[in-house]
Design a protein around this motif. Structure first.
Motif, PDB file in Angstrom:
ATOM      1  N   PHE A   1       0.816  -1.226   0.000  1.00 24.40           N
ATOM      2  CA  PHE A   1       0.000   0.000   0.000  1.00 24.40           C
ATOM      3  C   PHE A   1       0.844   1.267   0.000  1.00 24.40           C
ATOM      4  CE2 PHE A   1       0.449   1.785   4.309  1.00 24.40           C
ATOM      5  CZ  PHE A   1       1.083   0.749   4.976  1.00 24.40           C
ATOM      6  N   LYS A   2       2.121   1.133   0.276  1.00 23.63           N
ATOM      7  CA  LYS A   2       2.974   2.318   0.403  1.00 23.63           C
ATOM      8  C   LYS A   2       3.017   3.135  -0.881  1.00 23.63           C
ATOM      9  CE  LYS A   2       4.350   1.122   4.552  1.00 23.63           C
ATOM     10  NZ  LYS A   2       4.113   1.897   5.770  1.00 23.63           N
TER      11      LYS A   2
ATOM     12  N   SER B   1      12.576   2.748   7.433  1.00 21.55           N
ATOM     13  CA  SER B   1      11.601   1.768   6.970  1.00 21.55           C
ATOM     14  C   SER B   1      11.829   0.374   7.517  1.00 21.55           C
ATOM     15  CB  SER B   1      11.628   1.718   5.443  1.00 21.55           C
ATOM     16  OG  SER B   1      10.662   0.804   4.974  1.00 21.55           O
ATOM     17  N   THR B   2      10.698  -0.321   7.741  1.00 26.07           N
ATOM     18  CA  THR B   2      10.784  -1.757   8.010  1.00 26.07           C
ATOM     19  C   THR B   2      10.807  -2.520   6.677  1.00 26.07           C
ATOM     20  OG1 THR B   2       8.375  -1.884   8.207  1.00 26.07           O
ATOM     21  CG2 THR B   2       9.621  -1.577  10.259  1.00 26.07           C
TER      22      THR B   2
ATOM     23  N   ASN C   1       8.844  -1.915   3.382  1.00 29.69           N
ATOM     24  CA  ASN C   1       7.947  -1.557   2.286  1.00 29.69           C
ATOM     25  C   ASN C   1       8.045  -0.093   1.879  1.00 29.69           C
ATOM     26  OD1 ASN C   1       6.776  -4.018   1.588  1.00 29.69           O
ATOM     27  ND2 ASN C   1       5.419  -3.939   3.368  1.00 29.69           N
ATOM     28  N   THR C   2       8.162   0.777   2.879  1.00 31.81           N
ATOM     29  CA  THR C   2       8.306   2.200   2.555  1.00 31.81           C
ATOM     30  C   THR C   2       9.579   2.410   1.734  1.00 31.81           C
ATOM     31  OG1 THR C   2       7.156   2.831   4.560  1.00 31.81           O
ATOM     32  CG2 THR C   2       8.512   4.520   3.548  1.00 31.81           C
TER      33      THR C   2
ATOM     34  N   GLY D   1       1.111  -0.333  12.535  1.00 29.27           N
ATOM     35  CA  GLY D   1       2.535  -0.303  12.843  1.00 29.27           C
ATOM     36  C   GLY D   1       2.892   1.082  13.335  1.00 29.27           C
ATOM     37  N   ASN D   2       3.209   1.960  12.368  1.00 26.40           N
ATOM     38  CA  ASN D   2       3.493   3.349  12.706  1.00 26.40           C
ATOM     39  C   ASN D   2       2.200   4.158  12.791  1.00 26.40           C
ATOM     40  OD1 ASN D   2       5.627   5.023  13.407  1.00 26.40           O
ATOM     41  ND2 ASN D   2       5.856   5.856  11.346  1.00 26.40           N
ATOM     42  N   ALA D   3       1.082   3.491  12.477  1.00 20.79           N
ATOM     43  CA  ALA D   3      -0.284   4.009  12.647  1.00 20.79           C
ATOM     44  C   ALA D   3      -0.716   5.056  11.628  1.00 20.79           C
ATOM     45  CB  ALA D   3      -0.496   4.522  14.068  1.00 20.79           C
ATOM     46  N   GLY D   4       0.050   5.201  10.546  1.00 25.71           N
ATOM     47  CA  GLY D   4      -0.330   6.140   9.502  1.00 25.71           C
ATOM     48  C   GLY D   4      -1.503   5.642   8.679  1.00 25.71           C
ATOM     49  N   ASN D   5      -1.498   4.364   8.351  1.00 25.31           N
ATOM     50  CA  ASN D   5      -2.497   3.860   7.408  1.00 25.31           C
ATOM     51  C   ASN D   5      -3.905   3.870   7.989  1.00 25.31           C
ATOM     52  OD1 ASN D   5      -2.778   3.059   4.726  1.00 25.31           O
ATOM     53  ND2 ASN D   5      -2.763   0.873   5.240  1.00 25.31           N
TER      54      ASN D   5
ATOM     55  N   ALA E   1       7.210  -6.017   9.410  1.00 24.52           N
ATOM     56  CA  ALA E   1       6.656  -4.776   8.855  1.00 24.52           C
ATOM     57  C   ALA E   1       6.087  -3.882   9.953  1.00 24.52           C
ATOM     58  CB  ALA E   1       5.565  -5.087   7.831  1.00 24.52           C
ATOM     59  N   ILE E   2       5.535  -4.495  10.999  1.00 26.43           N
ATOM     60  CA  ILE E   2       4.885  -3.708  12.060  1.00 26.43           C
ATOM     61  C   ILE E   2       5.636  -3.837  13.391  1.00 26.43           C
ATOM     62  CG2 ILE E   2       2.608  -3.581  10.981  1.00 26.43           C
ATOM     63  CD1 ILE E   2       1.739  -5.963  12.742  1.00 26.43           C
TER      64      ILE E   2
ATOM     65  N   ILE F   1       7.203  -2.043  15.517  1.00 30.07           N
ATOM     66  CA  ILE F   1       7.342  -0.618  15.804  1.00 30.07           C
ATOM     67  C   ILE F   1       6.825  -0.356  17.223  1.00 30.07           C
ATOM     68  CG2 ILE F   1       6.459   1.678  15.154  1.00 30.07           C
ATOM     69  CD1 ILE F   1       6.398   0.624  12.229  1.00 30.07           C
TER      70      ILE F   1
ATOM     71  N   GLU G   1       1.811 -10.892   3.220  1.00 30.36           N
ATOM     72  CA  GLU G   1       2.961 -10.953   4.120  1.00 30.36           C
ATOM     73  C   GLU G   1       2.477 -11.006   5.569  1.00 30.36           C
ATOM     74  OE1 GLU G   1       5.327  -7.433   5.164  1.00 30.36           O
ATOM     75  OE2 GLU G   1       4.678  -6.611   3.258  1.00 30.36           O
TER      76      GLU G   1
ATOM     77  N   THR H   1      -2.099  -5.494   3.377  1.00 29.69           N
ATOM     78  CA  THR H   1      -1.234  -4.359   3.052  1.00 29.69           C
ATOM     79  C   THR H   1      -0.040  -4.690   2.156  1.00 29.69           C
ATOM     80  OG1 THR H   1      -0.284  -4.834   5.221  1.00 29.69           O
ATOM     81  CG2 THR H   1      -1.809  -2.971   5.082  1.00 29.69           C
TER      82      THR H   1
END
Ligand code: F0G
Length: 352
Positions: free
Chosen positions: A58-59, A82-83, A85-86, A185-189, A237-238, A240, A284, A314
């Protein structure tokens, strides 16, 4: 012809006449009905398969917007922590736009497919001994003083791009689902989706879902209400411990009457294997956190029988081949001649 998110949702995005309309034809991902899991869980379940974006996650939605704005503002380089994907998305879109990507990753804790992508797209890859949270702190500091644009989700353009997935779901279902399940994860999505659902509802009256976010238990800072210094989970990925969009995620949860809960690595791996083996969708591990959460919430009653649920997948399962092989009961029958093969098949087919 579909030409990517910036063109598709131009009116809903911060696009000016000077914004370069870059695209890798991101977005427009399928909403896959998960028939077998729906039957088993007694709900109507769909998977929004973000793993089919151009870099496999999704990034790309947020990155196309963030890179376009960085170029518009004259940046010659972007940077992100980044983990995995970013960094893949940043590398791809930077290349596309003719600028340089610097990606900072936690040493040894990034899935191989993601690292391969950053290498292939030609990013400058920097590995640090710390975790994602430390990498993010470092790039935030560096972006203050150096001539690089920060493209982590603290960059508001990232969330603007990512909100388009909520638009697509409302268009695909012709309404919002009852529940939107999403890994955190970083809670942006989760914050971006909530913004998207609200904006689409304001214009089209599509209603609002309850937002159900899921952190990995070993990295469940929001659930526990405290920063986790050394987050751990199979879902790298998450992994964090101090989500940057913490407050926005809590607002999405509270305004939508939703929940943010934790899922264990065992629940994640169970969901991860299940959706591939039962419904043919390979995601994933980080993405499987949302399905693990759906299963948990159906059991606990937070999701009710018959409800329409969209779970966000994601990232693509191909991103992390090591987990696929190490966490699944691998059965490969080695055979060197045709007769052995024929026999193997005969026995197998006879049992069907
Ligand atoms: N799922 C996948 C596959 C991810 O890569 C990420 C985040 C998330 C879910 C969580 O999304 O951070 O917006 O809550 N990956 C980031 C990265 C951190 O660096 O690729 P979030």
């Amino acid at each position: 012809m579909y030409e990517g998110l910036l063109k598709q949702y131009k009116e809903c995005l911060p696009i000016t006449e000077n914004t370069p309309m870059i695209s890798l034809a991101e977005g427009n991902t399928p909403l896959i009905p998960l028939h077998n899991l729906s039957k088993e869980l007694g709900i109507t379940l769909y998977g929004k398969y973000e793993g089919l974006n151009p870099t496999g996650s999704f990034k790309d939605r947020g990155m196309v917007m963030a890179v376009a704005k960085a170029v518009e503002d004259g940046a010659k380089a972007i940077i992100c922590a980044s983990t995995g994907n970013t960094s893949a998305a940043a590398a791809a879109y930077a290349t596309r736009a003719g600028i340089k990507a610097y990606v900072v990753i936690p040493d040894g804790k990034i899935a191989m497919g993601k690292l391969a992508q950053a290498i292939a797209y030609g990013a400058d890859i920097i590995s640090i001994p710390g975790n994602f949270d430390e990498a993010l702190k470092a790039v935030r500091d560096i972006a203050e003083t150096e001539a690089v644009a920060l493209v982590n989700s603290v960059n508001p353009y990232r969330l603007e791009g990512q909100k388009t997935a909520a638009f697509e779901i409302c268009e695909q279902l012709e309404k919002a689902p009852d529940v939107l399940a999403i890994p955190v994860g970083n809670a942006g999505n989760i914050s971006a989706y909530w913004k998207g659902f609200k904006e689409w509802h304001d214009v089209k009256g599509t209603d609002l879902p309850r937002m159900h976010g899921f952190e990995a238990e070993g990295a469940a800072a929001i659930v526990r209400g405290e920063v986790i210094e050394e987050p751990e989970t199979v879902a790298t990925a998450i992994r964090i411990g101090n989500p940057a969009s913490w407050t926005l995620a809590e607002a999405a949860r509270d305004e939508s009457n939703g929940h943010i809960d934790a899922v264990t690595d065992e629940e994640i791996l169970n969901a991860y294997r299940k959706v591939a083996a039962q419904d043919g969708v390979f995601v994933e591990p980080g993405s499987a956190a949302s399905l693990a959460g759906v299963i948990q919430h159906v059991k606990s009653g937070k999701i009710k029988p018959g409800e329409t649920v969209v779970t966000i997948f994601t990232g693509n399962g191909l991103k992390d081949p090591d987990t696929a092989i190490n966490e699944t009961n691998v059965q490969i029958s080695k055979m060197s001649d045709l007769e052995d093969m024929r026999q193997h098949l005969k026995e197998g087919v006879a049992k069907l």
